[in-house]
Enzyme design. Structure first.
Site, short mmCIF file in Angstrom:
data_model
loop_
_atom_site.label_atom_id
_atom_site.label_comp_id
_atom_site.label_asym_id
_atom_site.label_seq_id
_atom_site.Cartn_x
_atom_site.Cartn_y
_atom_site.Cartn_z
N ASP A 1 102.16 166.13 37.63
CA ASP A 1 101.53 167.31 38.26
C ASP A 1 100.37 167.08 39.03
OD1 ASP A 1 103.41 168.70 36.77
OD2 ASP A 1 101.96 169.75 35.42
N HIS B 1 104.60 159.61 34.84
CA HIS B 1 106.09 159.54 34.35
C HIS B 1 106.63 158.65 35.55
CE1 HIS B 1 106.13 162.32 30.92
NE2 HIS B 1 104.93 162.63 31.30
N SER C 1 92.70 161.68 38.29
CA SER C 1 92.71 160.52 39.20
C SER C 1 93.91 160.62 40.15
CB SER C 1 92.52 159.34 38.56
OG SER C 1 92.26 158.52 39.60
#
Length: 291
Positions: free
Chosen positions: A93, A150, A254
């Site tokens: 996200d 991911h 980050s």
């Protein structure tokens, strides 16, 4: 006034003891002291308007420490992984910071700033050669985002490089104001073999980021702040990760940078700088002659 505030923000980052500050925040984030971790978590939820309804554990104070809360697991199925053949999905996200071509070994950062592909990969020119004139995407994870990273497609881990460096913030203001930001910050580079050839995922550390973790090696922060190379294609246990599977996580927010070689894929045309993205959303497509 805005320009003054921006310059002051950048100046303070140069003056602050970045690593000491990050270590102190790291100790705080790992604390299991009941009142302290609850105070920190509740403040964070209010400050960044965190949507806890998406989390597997919705009660903020149920987490053992701030780190557990920050890297909270999402409910199953809440981030469907695009299954279109040849699709490349968002690893997290966040928002697109920049994406596009790697022009002659340079990657665009912001407002006329660019940095060296070779420098990003820890000075390894041989590794960088595979991505020259390829494609890159920089995904910024804000404090309110889900902070597990991911796989954008199936891959077999071949090598990692831990690169020590600075810990500047990686938000848009700093990207516009600090030269070579992503190639000077501390980072972990993970190389994968994929159906599109080599792919690199660069997990970039930042101000008060207390750690970078991978599913195959745990916390990636050697005591000696020296570059560390690890080979995985010669180990007995091969690390194979499917599209959408977790590969790592940040302890505080980050940036992730994806790198692909030339003529193997293309980004979705509607994506540009500042486009919001979600884990599993299609970011790009493999070129037909590569699948």
């Amino acid at each position: 006034m805005k320009n003054f505030t921006t310059r002051l923000f950048i100046l303070l980052q140069h003056l602050l003891p970045q690593h000491l500050l990050s270590r102190l925040v790291g100790h705080l984030a790992a604390s299991h002291t009941f009142w302290l971790k609850n105070l920190f978590i509740n403040w964070f939820v209010r400050q960044y308007d965190i949507d806890m309804s998406q989390a597997q554990e919705e009660r903020p104070t149920a987490y053992r420490c701030f780190n557990d809360f920050f890297t909270r697991e999402l409910k199953p199925g809440i981030r469907p992984i695009d299954s279109t053949p040849g699709s490349i999905v968002s690893p997290a996200d966040g928002a697109i910071s920049q994406l596009g071509d790697i022009d002659y070994g340079r990657i665009f950062q912001a407002k006329g700033r660019s940095y060296s592909l070779t420098a990003l990969l820890g000075g390894d020119s041989k590794a960088a050669a595979a991505f020259v004139n390829g494609q890159f995407a920089t995904v910024y994870l804000s404090p309110r985002d889900y902070h597990r990273v991911h796989m954008p497609l199936d891959g077999t881990l071949t090598r990692t490089i831990y690169v020590p460096g600075d810990l500047f913030s990686v938000n848009q203001t700093t990207a516009e104001g600090v030269e070579h930001l992503f190639s000077r910050n501390e980072r972990l580079v993970a190389f994968f073999d994929t159906e599109l050839g080599p792919m690199a995922m660069v997990m970039v550390g930042a101000m008060i980021v207390a750690g970078i973790e991978t599913v195959w090696s745990g916390i990636e922060a050697p005591r000696q702040k020296q570059p560390v190379n690890k080979l995985y294609n010669q180990t007995p246990e091969v690390v194979v990760l499917k599209k959408g599977e977790e590969m790592g996580r940040f302890y505080l927010g980050s940036t992730v940078i994806l790198l692909f070689g030339p003529n193997v894929m293309q980004w979705q045309t509607e994506l540009s700088a500042n486009s919001p993205v979600m884990l599993g959303q299609q970011l790009g497509t493999a070129q037909q002659n590569t699948v």
